[in-house]
Design a protein around this motif. Structure first.
Motif, PDB file in Angstrom:
ATOM      1  N   PHE A 170       5.244  12.192  -4.124  1.00 48.77           N
ATOM      2  CA  PHE A 170       4.468  13.398  -3.825  1.00 48.77           C
ATOM      3  C   PHE A 170       3.499  13.677  -4.975  1.00 48.77           C
ATOM      4  N   LYS A 171       2.239  13.892  -4.637  1.00 48.81           N
ATOM      5  CA  LYS A 171       1.208  14.127  -5.640  1.00 48.81           C
ATOM      6  C   LYS A 171       1.105  15.613  -5.987  1.00 48.81           C
ATOM      7  N   ASN A 172       0.754  15.867  -7.264  1.00 49.34           N
ATOM      8  CA  ASN A 172       0.396  17.212  -7.745  1.00 49.34           C
ATOM      9  C   ASN A 172       1.437  18.259  -7.360  1.00 49.34           C
ATOM     10  N   PHE A 173       2.704  17.950  -7.593  1.00 54.60           N
ATOM     11  CA  PHE A 173       3.758  18.884  -7.224  1.00 54.60           C
ATOM     12  C   PHE A 173       3.752  20.112  -8.124  1.00 54.60           C
ATOM     13  N   ASP A 187       0.846  -1.183   0.000  1.00 55.43           N
ATOM     14  CA  ASP A 187       0.000   0.000   0.000  1.00 55.43           C
ATOM     15  C   ASP A 187       0.884   1.237   0.000  1.00 55.43           C
ATOM     16  N   ALA A 188       1.306   1.666  -1.186  1.00 52.94           N
ATOM     17  CA  ALA A 188       2.220   2.803  -1.282  1.00 52.94           C
ATOM     18  C   ALA A 188       1.474   4.096  -0.947  1.00 52.94           C
ATOM     19  N   LYS A 189       1.956   4.805   0.041  1.00 51.56           N
ATOM     20  CA  LYS A 189       1.356   6.078   0.425  1.00 51.56           C
ATOM     21  C   LYS A 189       1.847   7.183  -0.507  1.00 51.56           C
ATOM     22  N   THR A 190       1.046   8.214  -0.614  1.00 52.20           N
ATOM     23  CA  THR A 190       1.467   9.420  -1.325  1.00 52.20           C
ATOM     24  C   THR A 190       1.362  10.608  -0.379  1.00 52.20           C
ATOM     25  N   PHE A 191       2.124  11.659  -0.697  1.00 55.18           N
ATOM     26  CA  PHE A 191       2.233  12.795   0.200  1.00 55.18           C
ATOM     27  C   PHE A 191       2.159  14.094  -0.595  1.00 55.18           C
ATOM     28  N   GLU A 241       8.794  -6.301  -5.973  1.00 55.91           N
ATOM     29  CA  GLU A 241       8.825  -4.956  -6.543  1.00 55.91           C
ATOM     30  C   GLU A 241       7.496  -4.235  -6.350  1.00 55.91           C
ATOM     31  N   VAL A 242       7.576  -2.923  -6.363  1.00 57.53           N
ATOM     32  CA  VAL A 242       6.398  -2.072  -6.201  1.00 57.53           C
ATOM     33  C   VAL A 242       6.311  -1.143  -7.399  1.00 57.53           C
ATOM     34  N   GLY A 243       5.122  -1.069  -7.991  1.00 58.85           N
ATOM     35  CA  GLY A 243       4.866  -0.114  -9.067  1.00 58.85           C
ATOM     36  C   GLY A 243       4.075   1.062  -8.535  1.00 58.85           C
ATOM     37  N   LEU A 244       4.236   2.210  -9.160  1.00 61.97           N
ATOM     38  CA  LEU A 244       3.576   3.426  -8.693  1.00 61.97           C
ATOM     39  C   LEU A 244       2.526   3.893  -9.696  1.00 61.97           C
ATOM     40  N   ASN A 245       1.427   4.406  -9.181  1.00 60.06           N
ATOM     41  CA  ASN A 245       0.409   5.033 -10.019  1.00 60.06           C
ATOM     42  C   ASN A 245       0.732   6.519 -10.117  1.00 60.06           C
ATOM     43  N   ILE A 246       1.310   6.898 -11.231  1.00 59.34           N
ATOM     44  CA  ILE A 246       1.845   8.244 -11.389  1.00 59.34           C
ATOM     45  C   ILE A 246       0.965   9.063 -12.319  1.00 59.34           C
ATOM     46  N   GLU A 247       0.752  10.322 -11.946  1.00 60.99           N
ATOM     47  CA  GLU A 247       0.041  11.270 -12.802  1.00 60.99           C
ATOM     48  C   GLU A 247       0.991  12.403 -13.179  1.00 60.99           C
ATOM     49  N   ALA A 248       0.735  13.003 -14.335  1.00 62.43           N
ATOM     50  CA  ALA A 248       1.533  14.153 -14.747  1.00 62.43           C
ATOM     51  C   ALA A 248       1.484  15.219 -13.660  1.00 62.43           C
ATOM     52  N   GLY A 249       2.649  15.720 -13.275  1.00 59.90           N
ATOM     53  CA  GLY A 249       2.740  16.702 -12.209  1.00 59.90           C
ATOM     54  C   GLY A 249       3.219  16.133 -10.892  1.00 59.90           C
ATOM     55  N   ASP A 250       3.304  14.792 -10.789  1.00 64.30           N
ATOM     56  CA  ASP A 250       3.773  14.161  -9.559  1.00 64.30           C
ATOM     57  C   ASP A 250       5.293  14.238  -9.466  1.00 64.30           C
ATOM     58  N   LEU A 251       5.788  14.101  -8.243  1.00 67.61           N
ATOM     59  CA  LEU A 251       7.220  14.091  -7.965  1.00 67.61           C
ATOM     60  C   LEU A 251       7.553  12.802  -7.227  1.00 67.61           C
ATOM     61  N   THR A 252       8.606  12.110  -7.662  1.00 64.01           N
ATOM     62  CA  THR A 252       9.089  10.938  -6.935  1.00 64.01           C
ATOM     63  C   THR A 252      10.549  11.151  -6.553  1.00 64.01           C
ATOM     64  N   VAL A 253      10.942  10.578  -5.445  1.00 65.92           N
ATOM     65  CA  VAL A 253      12.318  10.671  -4.969  1.00 65.92           C
ATOM     66  C   VAL A 253      12.767   9.278  -4.573  1.00 65.92           C
ATOM     67  N   GLU A 288       7.501  23.273   2.050  1.00 67.52           N
ATOM     68  CA  GLU A 288       8.861  23.791   2.165  1.00 67.52           C
ATOM     69  C   GLU A 288       9.643  23.129   3.285  1.00 67.52           C
ATOM     70  N   GLN A 289       8.983  22.271   4.044  1.00 63.56           N
ATOM     71  CA  GLN A 289       9.659  21.457   5.049  1.00 63.56           C
ATOM     72  C   GLN A 289       9.056  20.064   5.023  1.00 63.56           C
ATOM     73  N   LEU A 290       9.899  19.044   5.198  1.00 63.61           N
ATOM     74  CA  LEU A 290       9.405  17.670   5.267  1.00 63.61           C
ATOM     75  C   LEU A 290       8.821  17.415   6.652  1.00 63.61           C
ATOM     76  N   THR A 291       7.801  16.589   6.703  1.00 66.68           N
ATOM     77  CA  THR A 291       7.205  16.212   7.979  1.00 66.68           C
ATOM     78  C   THR A 291       7.949  15.013   8.546  1.00 66.68           C
ATOM     79  N   PRO A 292       7.860  14.777   9.849  1.00 64.94           N
ATOM     80  CA  PRO A 292       8.477  13.577  10.431  1.00 64.94           C
ATOM     81  C   PRO A 292       7.971  12.296   9.772  1.00 64.94           C
ATOM     82  N   GLU A 293       6.686  12.249   9.408  1.00 68.43           N
ATOM     83  CA  GLU A 293       6.149  11.056   8.747  1.00 68.43           C
ATOM     84  C   GLU A 293       6.817  10.837   7.392  1.00 68.43           C
ATOM     85  N   GLN A 294       7.003  11.911   6.637  1.00 71.32           N
ATOM     86  CA  GLN A 294       7.630  11.785   5.329  1.00 71.32           C
ATOM     87  C   GLN A 294       9.072  11.305   5.449  1.00 71.32           C
TER      88      GLN A 294
END
Length: 271
Positions: free
Chosen positions: A31-34, A5-9, A205-217, A13-19
């Motif tokens: 990260f969604k809709n960056f 269950d891949a979470k999205t965030f 392996e894990v695949g991601l559901n990505i939309e245009a505008g998303d950011l992955t790290v 301007e600052q990362l949260t402890p959860e992130q």
């Protein structure tokens, strides 16, 4: 593919402890809709503008790094991997100054951490398409660390940050990661799989559901690959920009930089 269950965030301007905890555990974060859809279109237009200029100028390397060429569905030449793109676009250079991106520097221990706009390959534009003429439709399992060894350098922590410019649901192929493998021994970071040669799916392996505008790290030590799209033509098109977050000694590249050996080796082993 493992049941994960891949979470999205949302990135501020600052990362949260959860992130931070999520990234530390799995070695990647989504990260969604960056950026907005309008910005996505502007970035694609910029990338293709530079591509056209480089094709017309006959450029085949940038700062010593070879470009990757293919052909579009009409048989016309195209560049499927451009590098140091922000050095040739005011819009993309400005993008790398976004304070939200600076927040990502804190995902790895501080050692002169910075956005590598003119280091390694700079801002890279990857253009995947599954077509008869395409030479860039997938990428085998790999980590981003071994090239430091080829350069005779100590492996330092790094991040690869992807700005996605096309929708890519999991069933369309795209990015696959092996969560947690960034914590393996350096031997397994280098040799868990055959770098770039192995394209086989992994049960974990894990695949991601990505939309245009998303950011992955993802962590540079994380095993990952790009799965080929099961569709062909326009439906298979995936454009994504990557830039590195690096640390240690500042090592910029310019027009006098030599082509690293691993690129020459890659021509022999990467299909």
């Amino acid at each position: 593919m493992m049941d994960f269950d891949a979470k999205t965030f949302t990135l501020g301007e600052q990362l949260t402890p959860e992130q931070k905890a999520y990234f530390d555990q799995y070695g990647f974060i989504h990260f969604k809709n960056f950026i907005s859809k309008e910005t996505v279109e502007a970035f694609k237009n910029e990338a293709h503008r530079v591509e056209k200029e480089w094709l017309e100028a006959g450029i085949d390397k940038m700062n010593g790094i070879p470009l990757k060429f293919g052909k579009d569905e009409k048989g016309n030449p195209m560049i499927q991997r451009l590098c140091f793109l922000s050095q040739h676009s005011a819009i993309l250079h400005e993008y790398l100054q976004d304070p939200r991106l600076k927040a990502l520097l804190t995902l790895i221990p501080n050692n002169a951490n910075r956005i590598g706009e003119d280091e390694k390959d700079g801002l890279v534009f990857n253009h995947y398409v599954n077509a008869d003429n395409s030479k860039f439709s997938q990428m085998g399992w790999h980590t981003d660390s071994p090239r430091d060894l080829f350069l005779g350098q100590k492996i330092l922590k790094m991040l690869n940050v992807g700005t996605h410019l096309d929708d890519c649901p999991m069933e369309n192929g795209g990015l696959r990661v092996l969560p947690g493998t960034h914590k393996l021994s350096k031997m397994k970071v280098l040799f868990l799989k055959k770098q770039f040669i192995d394209h086989n799916p992994d049960k974990n392996e894990v695949g991601l559901n990505i939309e245009a505008g998303d950011l992955t790290v993802h962590d540079g030590d994380l095993w990952h690959r790009v799965e080929v799209c099961p569709f062909t033509g326009e439906k298979s098109r995936r454009r994504v920009m990557y830039f590195p977050i690096v640390q240690g000694k500042y090592q910029p590249k310019d027009e006098k930089s030599k082509t690293p050996f691993y690129h020459k080796l890659g021509k022999l082993v990467v299909k």
